[in-house]
Design an enzyme around this catalytic site. Structure first.
Site, PDB file in Angstrom:
ATOM      1  N   ALA A   1      35.319 -35.495  25.071  1.00  0.00           N
ATOM      2  CA  ALA A   1      34.359 -36.344  24.368  1.00  0.00           C
ATOM      3  C   ALA A   1      32.970 -35.757  24.602  1.00  0.00           C
ATOM      4  O   ALA A   1      32.764 -34.936  25.500  1.00  0.00           O
ATOM      5  CB  ALA A   1      34.422 -37.782  24.868  1.00  0.00           C
ATOM      6  N   LYS A   2      32.024 -36.164  23.809  1.00  0.00           N
ATOM      7  CA  LYS A   2      30.642 -35.735  24.001  1.00  0.00           C
ATOM      8  C   LYS A   2      29.737 -36.656  23.211  1.00  0.00           C
ATOM      9  O   LYS A   2      30.107 -37.172  22.156  1.00  0.00           O
ATOM     10  CB  LYS A   2      30.451 -34.298  23.507  1.00  0.00           C
ATOM     11  CG  LYS A   2      29.370 -33.539  24.254  1.00  0.00           C
ATOM     12  CD  LYS A   2      29.845 -33.185  25.654  1.00  0.00           C
ATOM     13  CE  LYS A   2      28.862 -32.293  26.380  1.00  0.00           C
ATOM     14  NZ  LYS A   2      29.356 -31.920  27.722  1.00  0.00           N
TER      15      LYS A   2
END
Length: 1051
Positions: free
Chosen positions: A598-599
């Protein structure tokens, strides 16, 4: 006396759009809590208002002014008395003006008014009668201009006056430098024949007593009298102090604005009070005028009060225009209150400022703005031509990949610009209105609290506009719009509508707009790896995304700063692509932990404070994570996703010092079960975080790869020469120095280049690493005869070899191409420092590589093409997603502790006492370190064995990527397999996956009760997948898995 709407003492009603943090209660009129699901209405006496000053010297001043006007000689003598009398008695200017201004200034203003009348007479148009008076000094300002009630001026002084006040006096308010504002509309017109009135603004610098007066409260809450400006205290009635006091308490207890409306029986005037933290918005005061004018309301009086505890309160007296054809104020005031929250988020919305032509209310205009930003990112800008070219070219060929990237970048820049998209939106207001109705019919929470009192105007509008089905709306757009590019822009709005699963758009207390999107609309040609979920966040001074590839996923939040306007323009176009690339890389790195990749990215506008952008971003996301009703989210949200979601975030560029705030804010917003795990990288002493640098978490995994090479090739570390980027002042650089015992010949960091071919003095390096200072602090007396230190600020430096270094910065930037050694360990540096265009510099004229082994500690230091280039020349390369995964393993186990421990246990066991960690904390950290070493060594062995099995036919870089993909694919399959439902197998895997210290302290059964099922499935599948593949290899068989699964339930 106190300014009141009526001479008697009738009651008023109060409507509130805020809740008190920490409980599900609404404070009504300062007399204690009521259940928040009741209507916030109560009748009280009307003791509400400001003291209107009575200037006792007014008549004496009038006489002096009349004499001064006569002396100045512009007005005929026979008219002087009547003009002065009109100004003092008929115009209806508040005594504040006469008390504050000198005789000379007032006489000048009377002359200016008379001159304007004469000019208007000569033009035979009384509407041309314009007054524009101002006085600005170090203590504040006075502005006076002609004004038609209920109308937003488009030219003349009224068009810019309030926006100037915002920029000069309100937007940048701080407790140490702020201004209070009083503004009144004259009760009379400027002459018998001209209908205009005068609008007067009085701005004065706040003066807070120092020291502040003692508080009268014993409950620890703020006493408004201790934080108030002296002029405000002189003017405010006891009741207004009580009202402001309660507004202040609510503002202190939440992040967003607080809004309340007061209704007076027997009088249609409504009074709107808005409180918020200084700096929370900008250009808001002027935007509010535009808002209530849209509903044909006008203000008699407005106040802006500032307080030394950092709170701003705006107070508006609103009335309906005579002969108004708009909705009655009884309905429109509720809409003003709801839409003021949208203005707070986007006060400078170009699609609302154009509402005179477009007819858009704030909600439609805000929707247009959000669709505008969405279209900038997701209009399909590549198309079939790019796909055709992509199919022809070979992306594994570095030259072909470079061509594709250049073409993609050019398409991004040239096809759809933000300006061209805005023109399409402005050109089709009716289609935008229909698209908004399409959006609202799905996501508008019709049974919200205010609609229990009466239907809101926005709800009424939805009922009167004929909604079209998706196909009907598409057909109408297609028939209306002839241009293909315009059609594509408007189609993107429809795509946006169909993929919003939930939003805080209709919540009254938001600080930025957030949308949870289903990412199925992303074209596979551009984004080949499908996303699981996407959050899209839009604020006044930023935009941002949060994307994840699996339900349970974790990644850092990065602030993307822009150096200038051109760089900002590029960042706006590329933000989502950068976010997608970072999350994809994170997926490769997160291969053997429960959380997928994720980011989050945040792009602040030029000059916007990064921390404020981060805080709004976090608050807007939390709006969609916590259920309603709860602290800060009062109204129901239409949730088409229908399942609880957890996000796990960590630090990245620009956010390392913000993780504590995010966790505590989540707790304050009511996230009792997950605030502890919401962020990693928290302060160890204050919030029980596990800092990677203190315990060398990332360096431990890098070291396993270095030691693995030594072991496989029978090398002695003390004989190995090494070059590293990233110096002793950084996390990876300092720990690499402390953990190693090789012969380091060069260290390159932000301060310069330190080199010694005989080996840099190890003790001096260790001293710098322990102090966390850069190589510029190296004691040069400890260098060998051929050693040197070149600082970035130096020029014309002569090296021991006689070479002259012209510029220290240029030398530093290319130093990693200069040296030759056995081992290169990048522990810092810019992404893509070595790429296909410069990688040849890492080989000599005979084609021999400068380094035999490369272990990539810094993220993305090499491009994939550069790694492949080096491996073809027999360099042993271990890429970043394998080598530096120790940090993500540590963060994953930090998340696990937050989920498995109750709040009390977490406080007792993870948070330091008297600055010291508990025995549990110290043992848990040792468990984390052991797990990092175990995983890194296992992956190294797997990659090495596979490379040997294939006799070098496949590069280690490719094996690493394929290993990540294999692990992620197997984990996804296991997450929803029957194997998880086999309780003995599940418990066996969990017992091995969860650190022993945690199991011994809490108990496995209790931990499993507390962990959400989605997280349990992710933890189970990640452990099984990684340990199976690491043991049996990427080419393992189903028989191998049978034997592995059979052993899960065994001790």
């Amino acid at each position: 006396m106190y300014h009141q709407a009526m001479s008697s003492r009738p009651s008023h009603r109060r409507l509130s759009l805020s809740t008190h943090h920490g409980s599900n209660t609404t404070y009504v009129n300062g007399h204690g809590p009521r259940a928040s699901n009741e209507a916030s209405l109560q009748c009280v006496q009307n003791l509400f208002g400001y003291a209107t000053p009575v200037f006792k010297g007014k008549e004496e001043q009038r006489t002096k002014v009349q004499v001064d006007v006569a002396i100045k000689g512009f007005i005929p003598r026979e008219l002087i008395a009547s003009e002065v009398n009109w100004f003092y008695s008929q115009l209806g200017i508040d005594d504040t003006y006469f008390q504050n201004e000198s005789t000379s200034v007032i006489s000048d203003h009377i002359l200016a008014l008379f001159g304007a009348k004469v000019l208007a007479y000569t033009k035979h148009d009384l509407n041309k009668l314009v007054i524009d008076l101002e006085k600005i000094d170090e203590n504040g300002a006075t502005f006076i201009h002609t004004s038609m009630p209920g109308v937003t001026a488009t030219d003349g002084p009224g068009a810019t006056c309030e926006s100037r006040i915002d920029s000069l006096y309100l937007d940048e308010s701080t407790p140490s430098n702020c201004y209070r504002l009083e503004t009144y509309r004259s009760t009379g017109s400027i002459s018998i024949t001209a209908p205009q009135q005068l609008r007067c603004y009085f701005i004065t610098k706040c003066h807070f007593p120092s020291p502040p007066p003692p508080s009268s409260r014993t409950d620890g809450r703020t006493d408004i009298r201790t934080v108030s400006d002296t002029a405000f205290l002189e003017r405010a009635s006891p009741y207004i102090l009580d009202v402001y006091q309660n507004i202040m308490w609510q503002v202190e207890s939440r992040y967003g604005p607080v809004m309340e409306v007061f209704e007076f029986e027997g009088n249609r005037e409504r009074r709107l009070v808005i409180g918020y933290k200084m700096g929370g918005t900008s250009r808001f005061f002027s935007a509010l005028s535009h808002l209530y004018h849209f509903y044909q309301l006008y203000s008699a009086r407005k106040y802006v009060e500032q307080f030394s505890n950092g709170i701003t309160i705006i107070f508006l007296y609103l009335n309906q225009m005579p002969d108004s054809k708009a909705a009655p104020i009884e309905s429109s005031i509720l809409q003003v209150m709801k839409e003021a929250s949208l203005l707070y988020c986007l006060p400078d919305n170009p699609f609302f400022l154009d509402s005179v032509h477009s007819g858009h209310a704030v909600q439609e205009a805000t929707y247009a703005y959000c669709g505008w930003v969405f279209a900038q990112h997701f209009c399909n800008r590549l198309g079939p031509s790019y796909l055709h070219l992509k199919n022809i070219l070979d992306e594994s060929n570095p030259a072909h990949a470079e061509v594709l990237n250049d073409i993609k970048r050019r398409f991004r820049e040239e096809t759809f610009t933000r300006e061209s998209i805005a023109l399409v939106i402005h050109a089709h207001p009716e289609l935008i209105r229909l698209l908004y109705v399409n959006f609202a019919m799905t996501l508008y929470p019709a049974s919200d609290e205010t609609s229990q009192l009466r239907p809101t105007l926005s709800y009424q509008r939805l009922q009167t506009t004929q909604p079209l089905s998706d196909s009907e709306l598409y057909d109408k757009i297609r028939r209306t719009v002839q241009n293909k590019q315009d059609l594509q822009v408007l189609e993107s709005f429809l795509i946006f509508n169909k993929h919003v699963l939930k939003t805080n758009f209709y919540q009254p207390t938001k600080v930025a707009l957030s949308f949870r999107l289903a990412p199925a609309f992303l074209p596979e040609v551009e984004y080949p790896q499908p996303l699981f979920g996407m959050f899209f966040i839009i604020g006044n001074e930023f935009r941002g995304f949060h994307i994840r590839f699996r339900d349970v996923a974790r990644g850092g939040i990065r602030i993307v700063m822009s150096r200038n306007e051109e760089n900002y323009s590029i960042n706006k176009r590329m933000l989502f692509d950068e976010n997608y690339g970072l999350a994809s890389t994170q997926s490769l790195k997160n291969k053997d932990i429960p959380e997928g990749g994720a980011k989050g990215t945040i792009l602040p506008s030029l000059g916007a404070p990064p921390r404020r952008c981060f805080e709004k971003y976090i608050d807007a996301i939390i709006d969609l994570l916590i259920p309603a009703p709860s602290s800060g989210v009062k109204e129901r949200v239409v949730d088409l996703y229908g399942k609880p979601e957890l996000l796990f975030m960590g630090p990245d560029e620009g956010t390392a010092d913000m993780m504590d705030w995010a966790a505590l804010h989540a707790r304050d917003r009511g996230a009792e079960t997950w605030w502890k795990s919401f962020t990693t990288g928290k302060s160890a002493k204050l919030l029980g975080g596990v800092p990677h640098d203190t315990y060398g978490m990332t360096s431990l995994s890098i070291r396993q790869y270095v030691l693995g090479i030594y072991k496989q090739l029978g090398l002695r570390e003390k004989d190995i020469t090494k070059v590293q980027t990233g110096g002793p002042d950084g996390d990876l650089g300092s720990n690499e120095i402390l953990l190693s015992s090789d012969k380091t010949i060069a260290v390159i960091d932000g301060s310069g280049v330190l080199a010694d071919p005989a080996g840099i003095n190890r003790q001096e390096l260790i001293r710098l690493a322990k102090l966390r200072v850069p190589v510029s602090h190296f004691d040069k007396t400890k260098l060998g005869k051929d050693g040197y230190l070149v600082r970035v600020e130096e020029q014309d430096v002569k090296l021991p070899s006689g070479e002259i270094i012209l510029d220290g910065t240029d030398f530093r930037n290319a130093a990693h191409f200069r040296f030759k050694a056995d081992l290169f360990v990048p522990c810092g540096g810019r992404p893509e420092a070595v790429n296909i265009s410069n990688v040849a510099a890492l080989t000599d004229t005979e084609g021999k590589p400068h380094y035999k082994f490369i272990v990539e500690g810094a993220n993305l230091f090499f491009t994939q093409q550069a790694r492949m280039h080096l491996e073809k020349r027999r360099v042993v390369v271990f890429k970043d997603s394998s080598a530096n995964k120790g940090g993500v393993t540590s963060s994953s186990l930090e998340v696990l502790a937050g989920l498995a421990l109750s709040t009390q246990e977490y406080t007792d066991l993870m948070i330091f006492k008297d600055g010291k960690p508990s025995d549990f904390y110290k043992n848990y950290v040792k468990d984390i370190q052991a797990k990092i070493c175990e995983n890194a060594a296992a992956e190294f062995h797997c990659i090495w064995q596979e490379h040997s099995r294939l006799q070098g036919a496949k590069h280690r870089t490719q094996i690493s990527d394929e290993l990540s993909s294999t692990l992620n694919d197997l984990q996804a399959k296991l997450e929803h397999s029957d194997l998880f439902d086999d309780i003995p197998s599940r418990r066996g895997a969990m017992r091995r996956a969860i650190p022993k210290t945690l199991v011994d302290q809490v108990g496995l059964d209790t931990i499993l009760e507390r962990l959400p099922e989605t997280y349990q499935r992710a933890l189970f599948s990640s452990w099984v997948a990684s340990h199976f593949i690491y043991k049996y290899g990427v080419n393992s068989s189903t028989i191998d898995f049978f034997y592995f699964a059979r052993d899960l339930s065994r001790d």
